[in-house]
Design an enzyme around this catalytic site. Structure first.
Site, PDB file in Angstrom:
ATOM      1  N   SER A 124       0.857  -1.341  -0.038  1.00  0.00           N
ATOM      2  CA  SER A 124       0.026   0.093   0.133  1.00  0.00           C
ATOM      3  C   SER A 124       0.881   1.315   0.018  1.00  0.00           C
ATOM      4  O   SER A 124       0.254   2.243  -0.192  1.00  0.00           O
ATOM      5  CB  SER A 124      -1.072   0.044   1.157  1.00  0.00           C
ATOM      6  OG  SER A 124      -0.215  -0.399   2.292  1.00  0.00           O
ATOM      7  N   HIS A 145      -2.992  -3.416  -5.995  1.00  0.00           N
ATOM      8  CA  HIS A 145      -3.390  -2.982  -4.749  1.00  0.00           C
ATOM      9  C   HIS A 145      -4.665  -2.991  -4.378  1.00  0.00           C
ATOM     10  O   HIS A 145      -5.912  -2.286  -4.888  1.00  0.00           O
ATOM     11  CB  HIS A 145      -2.939  -1.235  -4.522  1.00  0.00           C
ATOM     12  CG  HIS A 145      -3.312  -0.858  -3.158  1.00  0.00           C
ATOM     13  ND1 HIS A 145      -3.357   0.670  -3.029  1.00  0.00           N
ATOM     14  CD2 HIS A 145      -2.949  -1.319  -1.932  1.00  0.00           C
ATOM     15  CE1 HIS A 145      -3.561   0.746  -1.631  1.00  0.00           C
ATOM     16  NE2 HIS A 145      -3.393  -0.423  -1.008  1.00  0.00           N
ATOM     17  N   GLU A 157      -6.011  -0.817  -7.449  1.00  0.00           N
ATOM     18  CA  GLU A 157      -5.254   0.141  -8.226  1.00  0.00           C
ATOM     19  C   GLU A 157      -4.110  -0.871  -9.043  1.00  0.00           C
ATOM     20  O   GLU A 157      -3.368  -1.571  -8.182  1.00  0.00           O
ATOM     21  CB  GLU A 157      -4.441   1.172  -7.162  1.00  0.00           C
ATOM     22  CG  GLU A 157      -5.590   1.967  -6.560  1.00  0.00           C
ATOM     23  CD  GLU A 157      -4.640   2.840  -5.652  1.00  0.00           C
ATOM     24  OE1 GLU A 157      -5.522   4.037  -5.494  1.00  0.00           O
ATOM     25  OE2 GLU A 157      -3.779   2.543  -4.991  1.00  0.00           O
ATOM     26  N   ASN A 195      -4.629   6.490  -1.418  1.00  0.00           N
ATOM     27  CA  ASN A 195      -3.773   6.933  -0.107  1.00  0.00           C
ATOM     28  C   ASN A 195      -3.185   8.189  -0.014  1.00  0.00           C
ATOM     29  O   ASN A 195      -2.953   9.024   0.873  1.00  0.00           O
ATOM     30  CB  ASN A 195      -3.028   5.935   0.424  1.00  0.00           C
ATOM     31  CG  ASN A 195      -3.522   4.839   1.129  1.00  0.00           C
ATOM     32  OD1 ASN A 195      -4.805   4.931   1.722  1.00  0.00           O
ATOM     33  ND2 ASN A 195      -3.065   3.704   1.157  1.00  0.00           N
TER      34      ASN A 195
HETATM   35  P1  NAI Z   1      -1.193  -9.121   7.956  1.00  0.00           P
HETATM   36  O1  NAI Z   1      -0.446  -8.802   9.001  1.00  0.00           O
HETATM   37  O2  NAI Z   1      -2.744  -9.462   8.069  1.00  0.00           O
HETATM   38  O3  NAI Z   1      -0.725 -10.615   7.027  1.00  0.00           O
HETATM   39  C1  NAI Z   1       0.504 -10.679   6.291  1.00  0.00           C
HETATM   40  C2  NAI Z   1       0.926 -12.348   6.475  1.00  0.00           C
HETATM   41  O4  NAI Z   1       2.162 -12.110   5.858  1.00  0.00           O
HETATM   42  C3  NAI Z   1       1.108 -12.803   7.896  1.00  0.00           C
HETATM   43  O5  NAI Z   1       0.320 -13.865   7.807  1.00  0.00           O
HETATM   44  C4  NAI Z   1       2.634 -13.130   8.147  1.00  0.00           C
HETATM   45  O6  NAI Z   1       2.902 -14.451   8.458  1.00  0.00           O
HETATM   46  C5  NAI Z   1       2.798 -13.391   6.525  1.00  0.00           C
HETATM   47  N1  NAI Z   1       4.362 -12.936   6.340  1.00  0.00           N
HETATM   48  C6  NAI Z   1       5.307 -12.209   6.443  1.00  0.00           C
HETATM   49  N2  NAI Z   1       6.451 -12.164   6.087  1.00  0.00           N
HETATM   50  C7  NAI Z   1       6.492 -13.279   5.054  1.00  0.00           C
HETATM   51  C8  NAI Z   1       7.358 -13.548   4.368  1.00  0.00           C
HETATM   52  N3  NAI Z   1       8.358 -13.234   4.160  1.00  0.00           N
HETATM   53  N4  NAI Z   1       6.798 -14.871   3.610  1.00  0.00           N
HETATM   54  C9  NAI Z   1       5.759 -15.316   3.661  1.00  0.00           C
HETATM   55  N5  NAI Z   1       4.685 -14.693   4.274  1.00  0.00           N
HETATM   56  C10 NAI Z   1       5.017 -13.789   5.127  1.00  0.00           C
HETATM   57  O7  NAI Z   1      -1.117  -8.023   6.934  1.00  0.00           O
HETATM   58  P2  NAI Z   1      -2.076  -7.432   5.715  1.00  0.00           P
HETATM   59  O8  NAI Z   1      -2.973  -6.617   6.408  1.00  0.00           O
HETATM   60  O9  NAI Z   1      -2.740  -8.620   5.088  1.00  0.00           O
HETATM   61  O10 NAI Z   1      -1.264  -6.602   4.944  1.00  0.00           O
HETATM   62  C11 NAI Z   1      -0.288  -7.342   3.917  1.00  0.00           C
HETATM   63  C12 NAI Z   1       0.036  -6.497   2.880  1.00  0.00           C
HETATM   64  O11 NAI Z   1      -1.007  -5.838   2.240  1.00  0.00           O
HETATM   65  C13 NAI Z   1       0.865  -5.415   3.109  1.00  0.00           C
HETATM   66  O12 NAI Z   1       1.901  -5.073   2.281  1.00  0.00           O
HETATM   67  C14 NAI Z   1       0.101  -4.204   3.521  1.00  0.00           C
HETATM   68  O13 NAI Z   1       0.618  -2.928   3.387  1.00  0.00           O
HETATM   69  C15 NAI Z   1      -1.100  -4.452   2.324  1.00  0.00           C
HETATM   70  N6  NAI Z   1      -2.279  -3.769   2.413  1.00  0.00           N
HETATM   71  C16 NAI Z   1      -3.062  -3.907   3.559  1.00  0.00           C
HETATM   72  C17 NAI Z   1      -4.258  -3.374   3.647  1.00  0.00           C
HETATM   73  C18 NAI Z   1      -5.218  -3.479   4.697  1.00  0.00           C
HETATM   74  O14 NAI Z   1      -6.065  -2.715   5.230  1.00  0.00           O
HETATM   75  N7  NAI Z   1      -4.526  -4.376   5.992  1.00  0.00           N
HETATM   76  C19 NAI Z   1      -4.943  -2.588   2.558  1.00  0.00           C
HETATM   77  C20 NAI Z   1      -4.180  -2.845   1.265  1.00  0.00           C
HETATM   78  C21 NAI Z   1      -2.814  -3.273   1.161  1.00  0.00           C
END
Ligand code: NAI
Length: 513
Positions: A124, A145, A157, A195
């Site tokens: 993001s 995105h 996006e 954003n």
């Molecule tokens: P989250 O913390 O819920 O999930 C991330 C997952 O990735 C975790 O289960 C973790 O164990 C896993 N992980 C971490 N490092 C890893 C690796 N090296 N290899 C494999 N798995 C790994 O995070 P979330 O909220 O799902 O965000 C994920 C991505 O999406 C981030 O880049 C965030 O900026 C982006 N994003 C998040 C939004 C939101 O509202 N939460 C909206 C749009 C984008």
């Protein structure tokens, strides 16, 4: 990249958190065989179980067919190693938001997948150009995105970095459409579209709170009155102040500390104090488990008559002016109509109730040599609901009697007046002007097209209209004048008008002279 992506293309999703699980669900729903991988052991299988349970609940409610759910869930396979991405045509990464971790992952992936596999990141805030830096084939790397919750939010996006091949961005765009999403193209710049353009929605309210213009509940009510589903304070409480602050700080930093994007001390204090919003139980509001002390919805305005005055003049145009004209006619009052006035509002025995033009009421009073000046805010929607909150203010020198009459005029027009300190641009006018300004700069800089900016803000953050739709109902000259007055009042870079908006204002001026 030559291989087309269709619903038979195997998709490998990395990161089984909130976003990754949602992306896997959407891809499987569209028919793709999906593998879901997470570095944390068991996380992908857990995510699949949770997904199956939540879809089963929708079957129980009769909202989804059981066969559809079974087929969707069956298409998702938890993977236990990155190597299993070997046959994927598309990899979507949704892991932790850390550039180095993501880069390391993509380097590892390039050694596994074939040359035609598209690599997409759901980041993001990290530059797509920067993430692609060390790739052997940076042309196949693109931002995809999504918005949270992924299965419900329509917007995607499609973010192109400097080296992204147009055909790759186009393939992802088409795929997003087949996933029943509404994609928009974006150039990789800080905050992408949503954003970035959304920053002033929070920033203006935070700035008003910092100068104690009103309480959070009042500012929230005014923006809800303008058609926003949630006011900025309640929305920041929902997003989490830590997350919201981090996004603002990253956009600020990525723009080399441009003061337009400077984060707020008010929010910093909440973050430092652990008052993160709903998730911690308290932010601007107290969120107890069952009872939420949220923003007050103002009671519907009861029919109020216009105040008495010997001499009425009705200036300019707008929703309130229309209501006053109706009210004056209904009540049989004599009035003078000044349609081509330099301002919009009412004049009662020489006292002025004017729509804000970006000057504080005290300045208007000084410049017009009128003691009794009150200002009202811009109305955000063309058809505001009866009893909608509307911000107003009065010059510090205005008499008590005038202040009471000004508030009565606003009630008589059907609005619920919300008193603010005498701040320039009140709340809706300055917020909409700044959203329009940011969107204008984004388009000027080639981040996206104007229609896509509108679409993105409506679908990505549920705005009641897009910035360019607001501009079409306003006047570029007035928006620029309002920003220039805010700029003169506060001094600094914050209210710097976009060159694109200023050009539009000049063109409009040239057409009318
Ligand atoms: P989250 O913390 O819920 O999930 C991330 C997952 O990735 C975790 O289960 C973790 O164990 C896993 N992980 C971490 N490092 C890893 C690796 N090296 N290899 C494999 N798995 C790994 O995070 P979330 O909220 O799902 O965000 C994920 C991505 O999406 C981030 O880049 C965030 O900026 C982006 N994003 C998040 C939004 C939101 O509202 N939460 C909206 C749009 C984008």
């Amino acid at each position: 990249m030559t291989r087309p992506l269709d619903e038979r293309s195997p998709v490998f999703v990395i990161g089984a958190g909130i976003m990754g699980a949602g992306i896997a669900q959407v891809a499987a729903r569209a028919g793709h065989p999906v593998q879901l991988y997470d570095a944390r052991e068991g996380a992908a299988a857990d995510a699949k179980r949770k997904l199956a349970a939540s879809l089963d609940a929708l079957v129980m409610k009769g909202r989804l067919a059981p066969e559809f759910v079974q087929a969707t869930v069956a298409r998702i396979t938890p993977a236990t190693a990155i190597d299993e991405a070997a046959g994927a045509h598309l990899v979507v990464e949704a892991i932790v938001e850390q550039a180095e971790t993501k880069r390391a992952l993509f380097a590892q992936l390039e050694a596994v997948v074939d040359a035609d596999c598209v690599l997409a990141s759901n980041t993001s805030s990290i530059s797509i150009t920067a993430l692609a830096r060390d790739l052997q084939r940076p042309g196949r790397f693109v931002g995809m995105h999504f918005f949270n919750p992924v299965p419900l939010m329509k917007l995607v996006e499609v973010v192109s970095g400097l080296q992204t091949e147009p055909a790759v961005a186009q393939a992802i765009f088409g795929l997003a459409e087949r996933w029943s999403k509404t994609p928009v193209h974006a150039r990789s710049t800080p905050g992408f579209i949503v954003n970035r353009i959304a920053r002033p929605y929070y920033a203006e309210t935070l700035a008003l709170l910092q100068e104690r213009a009103a309480e959070p509940a009042v500012l929230d009510a005014c923006l809800r009155g303008a058609g926003f589903r949630m006011g900025p304070c309640e929305l920041m409480d929902l997003i989490g102040h830590d997350t919201n602050f981090a996004v603002t700080a990253s956009v600020h930093e990525a723009n080399f500390g441009d003061r337009r994007f400077v984060p707020s001390l008010v929010q910093r204090e909440l973050v430092d104090g652990g008052l993160l919003g709903r998730k911690s139980g308290r932010g601007f509001y107290v969120h107890a488990e069952l009872t939420v002390t949220g923003p007050a919805t103002p009671p519907a305005a009861s029919a109020v008559a216009l105040p008495s005055a010997a001499r009425w003049r009705v200036h300019g145009h707008g929703a309130l002016v229309e209501r006053w004209l109706e009210g004056l006619a209904r009540e049989g009052r004599a009035f003078e109509r000044v349609e081509d006035s330099a301002w919009s509002g009412l004049e009662l025995d020489g006292a002025q109730l004017r729509q804000t033009d970006g000057r504080p009421a005290a300045q208007v009073a000084a410049e017009t040599a009128v003691r009794d000046v009150a200002l009202f805010d811009r109305v955000g929607t063309t058809e505001p609901a009866a009893g909608s909150a509307l911000a107003w203010s009065a010059s510090g020198g205005a008499t008590e009697a005038w202040q009471a009459r000004a508030a009565q005029c606003l009630q008589a027009a059907g609005w619920q007046p919300q008193r603010l300190r005498d701040v320039p641009g009140l709340v809706v006018a300055r917020t909409l002007a700044m959203l329009i300004n940011e969107a204008s700069d984004a388009v000027l800089q080639g981040v996206c097209s104007a229609p896509d900016a509108d679409l993105a803000m409506k679908l990505g953050v549920n705005y009641p209209a897009g910035p360019f739709e607001w501009l079409a109902r306003w006047d570029a000259r007035q928006v620029v004048a309002l920003l220039d007055r805010l700029d003169a009042h506060y001094r600094g870079e914050r209210y710097r008008a976009s060159p694109a908006l200023r050009e539009q204002a000049w063109l409009q001026e040239a057409r009318t002279t």
